[in-house]
Enzyme design. Structure first.
Site, PDB file in Angstrom:
ATOM      1  N   PRO A  96       0.834  -1.207   0.000  1.00 18.49           N
ATOM      2  CA  PRO A  96       0.000   0.000   0.000  1.00 18.49           C
ATOM      3  C   PRO A  96       0.865   1.253   0.000  1.00 18.49           C
ATOM      4  O   PRO A  96       1.799   1.370   0.802  1.00 18.49           O
ATOM      5  CB  PRO A  96      -0.791  -0.105   1.307  1.00 18.49           C
ATOM      6  N   ALA A 109      -3.565   3.486   1.961  1.00 16.34           N
ATOM      7  CA  ALA A 109      -4.298   3.640   3.213  1.00 16.34           C
ATOM      8  C   ALA A 109      -5.589   4.402   2.929  1.00 16.34           C
ATOM      9  O   ALA A 109      -5.554   5.518   2.408  1.00 16.34           O
ATOM     10  CB  ALA A 109      -3.445   4.398   4.227  1.00 16.34           C
ATOM     11  N   ARG A 152      -1.213  -4.582   9.342  1.00 18.72           N
ATOM     12  CA  ARG A 152       0.108  -3.938   9.235  1.00 18.72           C
ATOM     13  C   ARG A 152       0.473  -3.343  10.584  1.00 18.72           C
ATOM     14  O   ARG A 152      -0.320  -2.629  11.193  1.00 18.72           O
ATOM     15  CB  ARG A 152       0.118  -2.856   8.157  1.00 18.72           C
ATOM     16  N   ARG A 193       8.767   0.933  -3.473  1.00 20.33           N
ATOM     17  CA  ARG A 193       9.521   1.740  -4.434  1.00 20.33           C
ATOM     18  C   ARG A 193       9.943   0.935  -5.664  1.00 20.33           C
ATOM     19  O   ARG A 193       9.931   1.450  -6.785  1.00 20.33           O
ATOM     20  CB  ARG A 193      10.746   2.358  -3.756  1.00 20.33           C
ATOM     21  N   TYR A 227      -0.192   5.956  13.011  1.00 17.81           N
ATOM     22  CA  TYR A 227      -1.600   6.269  12.829  1.00 17.81           C
ATOM     23  C   TYR A 227      -2.412   5.736  14.012  1.00 17.81           C
ATOM     24  O   TYR A 227      -1.853   5.185  14.958  1.00 17.81           O
ATOM     25  CB  TYR A 227      -2.083   5.744  11.476  1.00 17.81           C
ATOM     26  N   LEU A 283      12.763  -1.919   1.536  1.00 26.06           N
ATOM     27  CA  LEU A 283      14.001  -2.035   0.764  1.00 26.06           C
ATOM     28  C   LEU A 283      14.232  -3.455   0.254  1.00 26.06           C
ATOM     29  O   LEU A 283      15.352  -3.968   0.266  1.00 26.06           O
ATOM     30  CB  LEU A 283      15.199  -1.539   1.579  1.00 26.06           C
ATOM     31  N   GLN A 337      -6.581  -1.613   2.199  1.00 22.49           N
ATOM     32  CA  GLN A 337      -5.975  -1.259   3.474  1.00 22.49           C
ATOM     33  C   GLN A 337      -6.838  -0.173   4.132  1.00 22.49           C
ATOM     34  O   GLN A 337      -6.908   0.954   3.651  1.00 22.49           O
ATOM     35  CB  GLN A 337      -4.542  -0.745   3.309  1.00 22.49           C
TER      36      GLN A 337
END
Length: 348
Positions: A23, A58, A221, A317, A173, A294, A100
């Site tokens: 997400p 999200a 998550r 990414r 969050y 990563l 999500q």
């Protein structure tokens, strides 16, 4: 032995491989929280690229729970239609789609540092940083209302046709704010011990699981480390894992940080730097996990699965740079997978 392109069945959903589109907020929603053509292009192209599971960004369960005014929402029925269009296309590619569900809590309106069209809320009236606006501490009745909003959003996700729900309890969050002693300084039943601080999360899980069909998976998550003294660590989540399973969570998506504006220590940042969290939670907590952070190279992702560090890998990414990463990874790993019929000329 499991590998990156082996299937995985969770409840009654079978994923074709272990590669998941993580997400990622696109900051491209309409002001009314509806998905746009950008979301359609972003998500469906990754389905064409053969991710096993495509996650939305999200998506707020109520309007004051948006990270920004350009984020998706699922707090009214009108927001269902553009999402259903995306799901239909992905299903035509035989790729399931995950929603999500999130609430930004005190990090709502991040661009304006907590000052937006509605007051941000949190477990305690503690701002995210010194120059942020203080949130309103939720009352007990308001907590009940927020939990009801999670359930209502889950119902809408079901109507839209989603295959998986992921509850967002990471990155500072709202649900993470309840879990972390850094942001939760309540003195009632939702504060104090880890069991008390986890009560909000488990109530949300129960509310969502009650309306989410038993054959459909539920992910969670988490930020497995707060990267600050006195904060949450991976051991807390390994200890929570049995309760999460008991309440109906099928897989834990293991990220980190976000409860304070401090990044992880620079000497720890590197390829797969969060994978150890998924491995510990998986092995000690006896629950499926998803590694994220990563993960960029096919052999790296395959190694994570082969060595039992996680059951799934989520790419962010790397998938922004290349929506067809799974197709190229299969070639790099000498795995023959089905390409979209329209792209078969490019397979060799």
């Amino acid at each position: 032995m499991a590998h990156l392109f082996s299937p995985l069945t969770i409840r009654e959903l079978t994923l074709a491989n272990r590669i998941v589109l993580s997400p990622m907020c696109m900051y491209s929603a309409n002001p009314d929280g509806k998905a746009t053509d950008w979301h359609f292009a972003h998500l469906t192209s990754r389905a064409v690229g053969r991710c096993a599971l495509v996650f939305t960004e999200a998506t707020a369960v109520e309007s004051r729970g948006r990270i920004s005014e350009a984020d998706l929402g699922l707090y009214n029925d009108e927001q269902i239609v553009p999402l259903a269009r995306i799901i239909q296309f992905c299903h035509e590619q035989k790729v399931p789609v995950g929603m999500q569900l999130a609430h930004a809590g005190r990090k709502a309106w991040s661009g304006q540092k907590g000052s937006g069209p509605e007051q941000a809320v949190a477990p305690s009236a503690i701002p995210f940083a010194e120059d942020w606006k203080s949130p309103k501490a939720l009352t007990l009745s308001e907590i009940d209302n927020v939990i009801a909003e999670w359930a209502a959003a889950a119902k809408r996700a079901l109507t839209a046709g989603f295959d998986v729900i992921e509850i967002h309890a990471a990155h500072g969050y709202l649900l993470h704010e309840f879990l972390s002693p850094i942001s939760n300084q309540r003195s009632d039943e939702y504060g104090g011990s880890l069991a008390n601080r986890a009560k909000m999360l488990l109530r949300v899980v129960d509310a969502v699981r009650k309306v989410w069909p038993p054959e459909k998976p539920l992910f969670l998550r988490v930020s497995a480390h707060d990267w600050v003294e006195g904060g949450l660590t991976v051991s807390d989540f390994a200890a929570l894992a049995p309760a999460l399973s008991e309440h109906g969570v099928d897989a834990v998506d293991c990220s980190s940080g976000g409860v304070i504006p401090i990044p992880p220590p620079s000497d720890l940042m590197g390829p797969g730097y969060q994978t150890a969290f998924s491995e510990q939670i998986r092995n000690q907590g006896k629950i499926k996990t998803m590694a994220v952070g990563l993960i960029t190279e096919p052999h790296q992702a395959d190694h994570i699965i082969r060595t039992g560090q996680a059951d799934l890998v989520a790419l962010a990414r790397a998938m922004l740079r290349d929506p067809y990463w799974p197709l190229k990874a299969a070639k790099a790993l000498n795995q023959n997978i089905e390409w979209p019929r329209q792209y078969e000329r490019g397979k060799q």
